[in-house]
Design a protein around this motif. Structure first.
Motif, PDB file in Angstrom:
ATOM      1  N   TYR A  61       0.914  -1.240   0.045  1.00  0.00           N
ATOM      2  CA  TYR A  61       0.030  -0.152   0.091  1.00  0.00           C
ATOM      3  C   TYR A  61       0.892   1.055  -0.169  1.00  0.00           C
ATOM      4  O   TYR A  61       1.969   1.238   0.558  1.00  0.00           O
ATOM      5  N   GLU A  65      -2.354   5.537   2.434  1.00  0.00           N
ATOM      6  CA  GLU A  65      -3.740   4.349   2.435  1.00  0.00           C
ATOM      7  C   GLU A  65      -3.831   3.268   3.412  1.00  0.00           C
ATOM      8  O   GLU A  65      -4.871   2.627   3.595  1.00  0.00           O
ATOM      9  N   PHE A  69      -7.277   1.270   3.561  1.00  0.00           N
ATOM     10  CA  PHE A  69      -7.823   0.514   2.451  1.00  0.00           C
ATOM     11  C   PHE A  69      -7.155  -1.013   2.418  1.00  0.00           C
ATOM     12  O   PHE A  69      -6.268  -1.185   3.283  1.00  0.00           O
ATOM     13  N   MET A  84     -12.452   0.425   0.831  1.00  0.00           N
ATOM     14  CA  MET A  84     -11.911   1.690   1.372  1.00  0.00           C
ATOM     15  C   MET A  84     -12.784   2.251   2.433  1.00  0.00           C
ATOM     16  O   MET A  84     -13.842   2.352   2.306  1.00  0.00           O
ATOM     17  N   ASP A  91      -9.238  11.612  -1.123  1.00  0.00           N
ATOM     18  CA  ASP A  91      -9.559  10.429  -1.875  1.00  0.00           C
ATOM     19  C   ASP A  91     -10.198  10.607  -3.159  1.00  0.00           C
ATOM     20  O   ASP A  91     -10.264   9.285  -3.767  1.00  0.00           O
TER      21      ASP A  91
END
Length: 124
Positions: A61, A65, A69, A84, A91
């Motif tokens: 990632y 995030e 996420f 998410m 975002d």
């Protein structure tokens, strides 16, 4: 050849959640690493997350995030997902699904195959 079709984008309030899906077609889907990149208005495309093809899948990632996420894949369904959570206005972007033989191609924005993108808009 791999064809990628994203879905699941939309409008959500800040703090909310969305799950993006990317359906892949092509015989060699399970040999490719899959990833998500995004492009905000007026900005370049940036890496979000990626997962390798192996059973269990190694994930990576971007720093922004990580923790919010989660990427996953279902090789039986030829689909990769991006969950998410705790979405922020920052975002907001078009999210692209991508496929590449090597993970580094995804993190470096040089994937071999791309979807058309799905819009995610986060209202503050």
């Amino acid at each position: 050849q791999i064809q990628l079709v994203e879905s699941g984008g939309g409008l959500v309030q800040a703090g909310g959640s969305l799950r993006l899906s990317c359906a892949a077609s092509g015989r060699t889907f399970t040999s490719y690493s899959m990833g998500w990149l995004r492009q905000a208005p007026g900005k370049g495309r940036e890496f979000v997350s990626a997962i390798t093809w192996s059973r269990g899948g190694n994930t990576t990632y971007s720093d922004n995030e990580r923790g919010r996420f989660t990427i996953s894949r279902d090789n039986a369904k030829n689909t990769v997902y991006l969950q998410m959570n705790s979405l922020k206005a920052g975002d907001t972007a078009v999210y692209f699904c991508a496929a590449a033989r090597y993970l580094v191609s995804l993190t470096s924005n040089s994937a071999e195959y791309w979807g058309q993108g799905t819009q995610v808009t986060v209202s503050s």
